[in-house]
Structures are given as structure tokens and as C-alpha cells.
Write an enzyme that holds these catalytic residues in place. Structure first.
Site, short mmCIF file in Angstrom:
data_model
loop_
_atom_site.label_atom_id
_atom_site.label_comp_id
_atom_site.label_asym_id
_atom_site.label_seq_id
_atom_site.Cartn_x
_atom_site.Cartn_y
_atom_site.Cartn_z
N MET A 177 -16.31 0.03 51.01
CA MET A 177 -15.65 -0.43 52.23
C MET A 177 -14.33 0.30 52.35
O MET A 177 -13.67 0.59 51.34
CB MET A 177 -15.38 -1.94 52.14
CG MET A 177 -14.49 -2.48 53.27
SD MET A 177 -14.29 -4.28 53.19
CE MET A 177 -13.32 -4.46 51.71
N ASP B 270 -11.37 0.90 55.94
CA ASP B 270 -10.46 0.26 56.89
C ASP B 270 -10.98 -1.04 57.51
O ASP B 270 -12.16 -1.12 57.90
CB ASP B 270 -10.19 1.19 58.08
CG ASP B 270 -9.97 2.63 57.69
OD1 ASP B 270 -9.94 2.93 56.49
OD2 ASP B 270 -9.86 3.46 58.60
N ASP C 19 -8.77 6.76 65.85
CA ASP C 19 -8.34 5.39 65.60
C ASP C 19 -7.56 4.79 66.76
O ASP C 19 -6.35 4.50 66.64
CB ASP C 19 -7.52 5.32 64.29
CG ASP C 19 -8.22 6.01 63.12
OD1 ASP C 19 -9.47 6.09 63.16
OD2 ASP C 19 -7.53 6.48 62.20
N GLU D 66 -3.06 8.33 60.98
CA GLU D 66 -4.29 7.57 61.13
C GLU D 66 -3.94 6.12 61.46
O GLU D 66 -2.85 5.63 61.17
CB GLU D 66 -5.08 7.59 59.81
CG GLU D 66 -5.52 8.98 59.36
CD GLU D 66 -6.46 8.95 58.16
OE1 GLU D 66 -7.50 9.60 58.21
OE2 GLU D 66 -6.16 8.27 57.16
N1 DQQ Z 1 -10.84 5.95 57.99
C1 DQQ Z 1 -11.72 6.13 59.10
C2 DQQ Z 1 -10.95 6.94 60.07
C3 DQQ Z 1 -9.56 6.67 59.70
C4 DQQ Z 1 -9.62 6.64 58.22
C5 DQQ Z 1 -12.99 6.77 58.63
C6 DQQ Z 1 -8.46 5.97 57.58
O1 DQQ Z 1 -11.24 6.56 61.40
O2 DQQ Z 1 -8.68 7.64 60.19
O3 DQQ Z 1 -13.63 5.99 57.68
O4 DQQ Z 1 -8.77 5.54 56.29
#
Ligand code: DQQ
Length: 720
Positions: free
Chosen positions: A136, A138, A262, A318
Site C-alpha cells: 500500500m 498513498d 495528484d 507530489e
Molecule cells: N504515489 C502515486 C503518485 C504519487 C506518488 C503513485 C506519491 O500519484 O505522486 O503510486 O507517493
């Protein structure tokens, strides 16, 4: 009472060498901004529309299943895929190798620890959010809808390493007890086939929910997509419909194809009532930035000519977050995201820095009537160069406004600091932080306060108080709380006035002291360190130290650091172990206060009501199960009369999902039984389709059963 035990054993030099060598230096990004991005985007996207297909799963099939008490083996480890996919490297492997850790033998090869099933099983947390298995990262799209808190999250259904990212989904009545639901969204269109990445929810005034998320296309271009609940009458929001118009946004001219991701929760422009969202990126000079888009319908967007904000040298931003906070001490509630700027309102801008994978925030003013820009109150502690939500392991966080609790709640992704090999062995990786309420600290006016949501306190089974303890310099004192692997500790330290008196001369090193540069808990200064040791064994060979370190400069000024020392947290060396921490503001007349949540392999600490927070992942080999203890320690050298009044409450936190479980009086249940009872096996959800295959009648029966069971674990906020 004086502490009789000796000083902490010295930490080995090797352990110190494991600290992050890159700290303080920014790693240069390897992503190059295409000079002709605009043209490429258009051509590329046209091509992408023609290429459509499903991505094969990249699962790990050769992991020996866990069970029994024997050793575990792993036959094959997947390499992580973050960098090639255009996002951060997710595993701890680079840190482990860069750190030339004590476990590295000749040739720099890491010495794998001989983990047993029993040790690995212990690491799983009890009251922090975790999916049933696998990787897991975000937290995504948190929201409250028709009686349920929803948490979506980046999840790899196939293995315990990053990849094949889908949206996992769970609901809760209290932010603590969760019911796992079928996958909300999976990579099944050309515009998200390489990952349904991070996104945010917006609830419109008419009740509609729009979910904007980043998709990684067939060519790994980052685009923004729209999804909505297929059935708005379903409180569980089981089915999500992706828009026919996807992608609704593609990287604009001048923005790298893999530097556009994001989207935030939308807020209403105070100027014209249309909506705004911001999306993180970076420019060719490696400045991190937040783009702003205007939309009326979430299908069509205009890029605004000015950036919300930009900070040079901070690299890719991000998971940007942007929200208002109240400045009036009388209004200690969270504010809804569209609360307009003005008197009594400040705006927080947060970015997760891909360069160092920490979450930075700053407090400032949003100009919503003019150019849609945000200006920090203090440019010296701007986003990415100043304050962090958490000085330990904490990343890619996201807040949402909880209309029931009238609070803003923060979730952060807490990754592992063990090896990818260990993650594969144990079959899972990462937890979410305890959900934290976020308020502006109206006493200092310059930082936020983060505090575990009040519902956590319902888990406390019993408490034990230790009052008026005085511990002499250089000693360690056990606190008898029995088993100590699930704890909610509150401690108050009253520092003797000698500490601030003129008789204590300033220390020359004061100006340069920092948690990670000192010797951690085994260091000895005039006025620190002192604090607690958790997850310690009787011999103190393993312990995680949480401490204050006061230091007086030659100018007579006293500063207080709040630190967490993992260097001796485990005998194993295939781990990243560091000393984390930062300054914590202490106002005149305030005692030193800390709260520590211990939940197996996570230690989450809050100083001074949440002004400074530190989260650690630790993996003891001995200080586990019945052998975990807590201690007080004082390694200050020169405060003969230093007296600290501590009130330590050991509150064994326990999931209490039913009346039956309330009868369990023991502090510790190794399995979060309530979660098991309320969870649906994710195997019931079929990958490759957004349609949930679980029988909704079964779900309803589960929920009804949980409610009948006493409502303790699965109840409406505010009920008893
Ligand atoms: N995790 C996602 C992205 C984000 C990054 C991809 C941050 O959308 O920028 O799993 O951990």
C-alpha cells in the site's frame, strides 16, 4: 524516586553510520523536461488513444507462505518499479545500500537477518489502517458520505512491492475500525493502464462526488481522470464510473510528461464561484510548483497563467494539499476546503517532495480574488525548506474535511524501513498513520497542531499512572505496565528551573545541534536527552528512544529538540535505522509534553500537543510480544536537581468491535480480531474490472451484524 539502572548501553558506531547520508542534500532528479513538450504531448496522446490494452500482473509467486514458527524463505524478489514508472523509488533499498549499514559484509552486500515467522507476524499493526495484505502507499480521496468515512489507497493486489497500482477501498464509522471493500478502481483503460494513481474527492453542494485521479497511460504519461460513484444512493460507494471524457487533463506545454500528478480536492473560487484544483509539478530548473486549473463542470479546465506557488530547488511536488485553517483561538474547528480567505483564515500549502520523500507545509495567505496565488507568512520556512508534518517516516499525505466532527483530518502513508525482501516475507508493506486532526497552533501562530483523532481514545482499556517521579542524571528506570506493544502514552516533564538558570552556561555546540547529528539517546548534554524508551527488552539491547533535548546557546537562549532514536531499535541490520527529529516550540510556562502511540512496528509521537511529530517503523527481534517493556531515561549530565514530574498513562489500546471483545481485559491482542470480523476478504473482489463482485446483501448483513454487536467498533460518531 531515583532511577537505579545504569546508562543506556552505547550505540555502536556502525549503527550511527546507517544514518541517511543524503540528509540535507537534495538528490538531483533524473527526469528531464522535454523541450518540445507541447508538441510531443499532442502527438503522443493521439497515438495513445490507438493503443489500448491490459497490463499483466507482476505478482510474486515464489514466496513461501507464512505459518507455524519456522524460518521463512523467499525464492525471488521483485525489483521495484518506481523510478522507471516516473514516480519515487518506493522501497528502502537505496537507503539501505547508501547507508553502508552495519549489516553490509564484504563487497557491501547486505546481511539478511534470519527473521522468523513469529517476529514478522508481530510487526503487523493492530489499530493503524492496513489492507489485509500486499503493498500500500498513498491515502487517496478520503471523504465522509452518508454515514461512512471512506478511505481509498494506492494498492498492489499482487505483491508486497510497489506496482500495478489500483485503488483499495475501506469504510469506517469511526476512522479506526474499518471494513475492507472490493477494489474501487483498477487499471483498465489506456489512460490509467499503468496505474490508477493518487487523487482526491470533492463533494459538490448538490451532494455529487467527483473523484479526480492521476492515470499513468500506456506510455506512462501522467494524465488526470474523472470518476464518479456509479450509484450515489449507495453509502458504501462500491462502484465507480470512469468518465467517457477521460483524460480530462493532459500535461500542459512546458510540463514534463511524467511530472504532472495528484490533483487536489477542488475549492470554490471566492471570486467567481467556479472551481479550482491544483496539481503538482516541477520546472526545468528543478523548482517544485503547483499549477492551478479553473473548472465549472470538472470536464473542461483552464490552466491559470499564474502558479499557486513555486519554490526553487525543491524538485517534483507530489500529492499537493491546500486547505484553510482558522486563526481565531476561539474557533478550534477545522474549516471546509472552500472556506474563503479573509479575516480569521490562513491557508496551508503542503507538498510531498519526491527528492527526499518528506511532507513539507507552510502557512500563508491565499489570494482568491486576484491571481489565485498563495504567499507564505515566512519565506524562510517556505514549502519544502521549512516545516514538516512529521520528522520521521511519513509521506504522500492528504487531508479531508469531516463535516460530522467539524475537523480537518490528515492521513499519511507510513512506509516500511526494512528491506523489500522482508516485506515479501511478511506479505505486506506499509500502514497509514493514525488519522490526525489538524489545527493552526494559535499560540505560536507559526505551525500546525496534529493530534490523533479522539476516537482512538475509545480503544484504551485501562490506564496506569506514575506521578512525581524524579530520575537522577544518567539513569534508566523501568515502568511496569506489563506487556507493552499497544500503548497510548501521555507524559509530562517538568524541567527543574535550574535548567534555565544563569548557573548553566551555554554550550558551544548549541547552534549546530540537531537530532541526527548528536549521539541520539546515548549522547550526554547538560540538559538532555531525557524521555522514554519503548519496545525495549529487559536488557535494553533493543529500544526505541523518544526524547527531549534542551540546549542552551552561548547567548543564553534555550532551545528544545524533540527526537526519536531508532539506532538500537533492533538487532537486525537489514533495516534503515536513524535518529529523527526537529525543534519543538515551547512557550513560557509550558511543561514538556509528549504522547506516543505504540502499535507493534509503528511508533508515532507528538510533542507539545502536536507541534512536532515523529513516526518510526521499528522491527525489534527480542522486544516483542511479552518481552516488550517501557522505561524512563535521563542522560543529561549536569542537572543535579533536575526534577521531572511525569505522568505516564499506559493505556492499552485495543480494538473493541463488539461487546464480546470488551470482555477481553488483557492489554494485548495480537490479532486485531474486530478487523477480521468486519473485513471482507479482498479475494472476493475481482481484478480487471471496476465492478465489485461482492454480493451487496452480504455486505449489508456484515454491517448490520457489526451494528448489533454493540456499536462500539462500528458506530456513528458521537454515539456511545
Ligand atoms: N504515489 C502515486 C503518485 C504519487 C506518488 C503513485 C506519491 O500519484 O505522486 O503510486 O507517493
Amino acid at each position: 524516586m531515583d532511577g537505579g539502572a545504569p546508562l543506556l548501553p552505547e550505540t555502536s558506531l556502525e549503527s550511527h553510520q546507517q544514518r541517511d547520508p543524503a540528509r540535507g542534500k537534495r538528490r538531483l532528479s533524473t527526469t528531464v523536461l522535454p523541450a518540445v513538450a507541447s508538441a510531443l504531448v499532442l502527438v503522443g496522446l493521439a497515438a495513445l488513444f490507438l493503443v489500448y490494452g491490459f497490463k499483466d500482473g507482476e505478482g510474486l509467486d515464489d514466496v513461501t507462505p507464512m505459518g507455524g514458527g519456522g524460518r521463512v524463505e523467499v525464492a525471488a524478489a521483485a525489483s521495484s518499479r518506481g523510478v522507471v514508472e516516473g514516480v519515487s523509488e518506493k522501497s528502502t533499498i537505496p537507503a539501505l545500500h547508501l547507508g553502508a549499514s552495519a549489516g553490509a559484509g564484504a563487497g557491501g552486500k547486505l546481511q539478511d537477518y534470519d527473521w522468523t515467522n513469529s517476529m514478522l507476524s508481530w510487526q503487523r499493526t493492530a489499530f493503524h489502517f492496513q489492507p489485509p495484505n500486499n503493498w500500500m502507499n498513498d491515502p487517496n480521496g478520503p471523504l465522509y458520505y452518508k454515514g461512512y468515512y471512506h478511505l481509498f489507497y494506492q494498492w498492489n493486489p499482487d505483491s508486497a512491492v510497489w506496482g500495478n497500482i489500483t485503488w483499495g477501498h475501506a469504510v469506517s464509522r469511526d476512522l479506526i475500525h474499518w471494513l475492507h471493500l472490493p477494489l474501487a478502481m483498477v487499471p483498465d483503460h489506456w489512460y490509467d493502464i499503468n496505474g490508477v494513481w493518487t487523487g482526491s474527492a470533492t463533494q459538490l453542494p448538490d451532494g455529487r462526488i467527483v473523484m479526480l485521479y492521476t492515470g499513468a497511460t500506456t506510455e506512462s504519461v501522467q494524465v488526470q481522470n474523472l470518476a464518479e460513484p456509479a450509484d450515489p444512493n449507495d453509502p458504501l460507494l462500491l462502484h465507480w464510473a470512469k468518465s467517457e471524457a477521460n483524460p480530462v487533463l493532459v500535461p500542459p506545454p512546458g510540463v514534463g510528461l511524467t511530472d504532472f500528478r495528484d490533483p487536489t480536492t477542488a475549492w470554490r473560487s471566492p471570486a467567481d464561484s467556479s472551481w479550482r484544483i491544483t496539481i503538482g509539478s516541477k520546472n526545468p530548473d528543478h523548482a517544485g510548483l503547483a499549477l492551478v486549473y479553473k473548472t465549472d463542470d470538472f470536464l473542461n479546465y483552464d490552466l491559470l497563467p499564474t502558479l499557486l506557488h513555486v519554490v526553487s530547488g525543491t524538485g517534483m511536488w507530489e500529492c499537493v494539499d491546500f486547505y484553510p485553517v482558522a486563526t481565531d483561538p476561539a474557533i478550534q474547528v477545522g474549516l471546509e476546503t472552500s472556506t474563503p480567505p479573509g479575516a480569521g483564515v490562513k491557508h496551508v500549502l503542503k507538498a510531498s517532495l519526491d527528492d527526499d520523500r518528506n511532507d513539507y507545509y507552510a502557512i500563508g495567505t491565499y489570494d482568491g480574488e486576484g491571481a489565485d496565488t498563495w504567499t507564505p507568512d515566512n519565506a524562510e520556512i517556505d514549502v519544502g525548506i521549512g516545516l514538516r508534518y512529521d520528522y520521521g517516516k511519513f509521506y504522500a499525505s492528504k487531508t479531508f474535511y469531516d463535516p460530522v466532527g467539524r475537523r480537518r483530518v490528515l492521513w499519511g502513508w507510513i512506509g516500511e524501513t526494512d528491506s523489500e525482501r522482508s516485506d515479501i516475507l511478511k506479505g505486506w508493506a506499509s500502514v497509514q498513520s493514525i488519522p490526525r486532526t489538524v489545527l493552526l497552533d494559535t499560540k505560536t501562530g507559526s505551525n500546525l497542531l496534529q493530534w490523533p483523532v479522539v476516537e482512538v481514545e475509545n480503544l484504551r482499556m485501562h490506564g496506569k499512572k506514575f506521578n512525581d517521579i524524579v530520575i537522577s542524571p544518567g539513569s534508566v528506570m523501568p515502568l511496569d505496565v506489563g506487556k507493552a506493544t499497544q500503548l497510548d502514552i501521555e507524559a509530562v516533564f517538568e524541567v527543574d528551573t535550574l535548567a534555565t538558570s544563569k548557573s548553566i552556561t551555554g554550550e558551544t555546540g548549541a547552534a549546530t545541534y540537531s537530532c541526527d547529528m548528536g549521539a541520539g539517546a546515548v549522547g550526554r548534554g547538560l540538559l538532555g536527552p531525557f524521555g522514554l524508551l519503548v519496545l525495549a527488552d529487559d536488557d535494553l539491547l533493543e529500544r526505541t528512544a523518544i526524547f527531549f533535548y534542551l540546549i542552551k546557546g552561548v547567548n543564553g537562549n534555550l532551545t528544545t529538540f524533540f527526537c526519536q532514536d531508532e539506532l538500537s531499535s533492533s538487532k537486525a541490520n537489514d533495516l534503515v535505522k536513524r535518529v529523527y527529529g526537529s525543534l519543538v516550540p515551547v512557550l513560557d510556562g509550558e511543561n514538556l509534553a509528549l504522547r506516543i502511540l505504540v502499535d507493534h512496528s509503528i511508533v508515532e509521537s507528538f510533542a507539545q500537543g502536536g507541534r512536532t511529530c515523529i513516526t518510526s517503523r521499528v522491527y525489534p527481534t527480542k522486544a516483542i510480544y511479552e518481552s516488550a517493556r517501557i522505561f524512563l531515561f535521563n542522560n543529561a549530565t549536569n542537572i543535579q536537581a533536575m526534577r521531572r514530574r511525569r505522568t505516564v498513562e499506559d493505556r492499552c489500546t485495543q480494538r473493541r468491535a463488539s461487546k464480546a471483545l470488551n470482555a477481553v481485559l488483557t492489554c494485548e491482542l495480537l490479532l486485531p480480531l474486530s478487523a477480521r470480523l468486519l473485513s471482507l476478504p479482498l479475494a472476493m473482489a475481482e481484478r480487471g474490472t471496476t465492478a465489485a463482485v461482492v454480493d451487496p446483501r452480504f455486505l449489508q448483513r456484515q454491517i448490520a451484524a457489526a451494528a448489533v454487536a454493540g456499536g462500539d467498533g462500528f458506530r456513528s460518531i458521537g454515539s456511545t
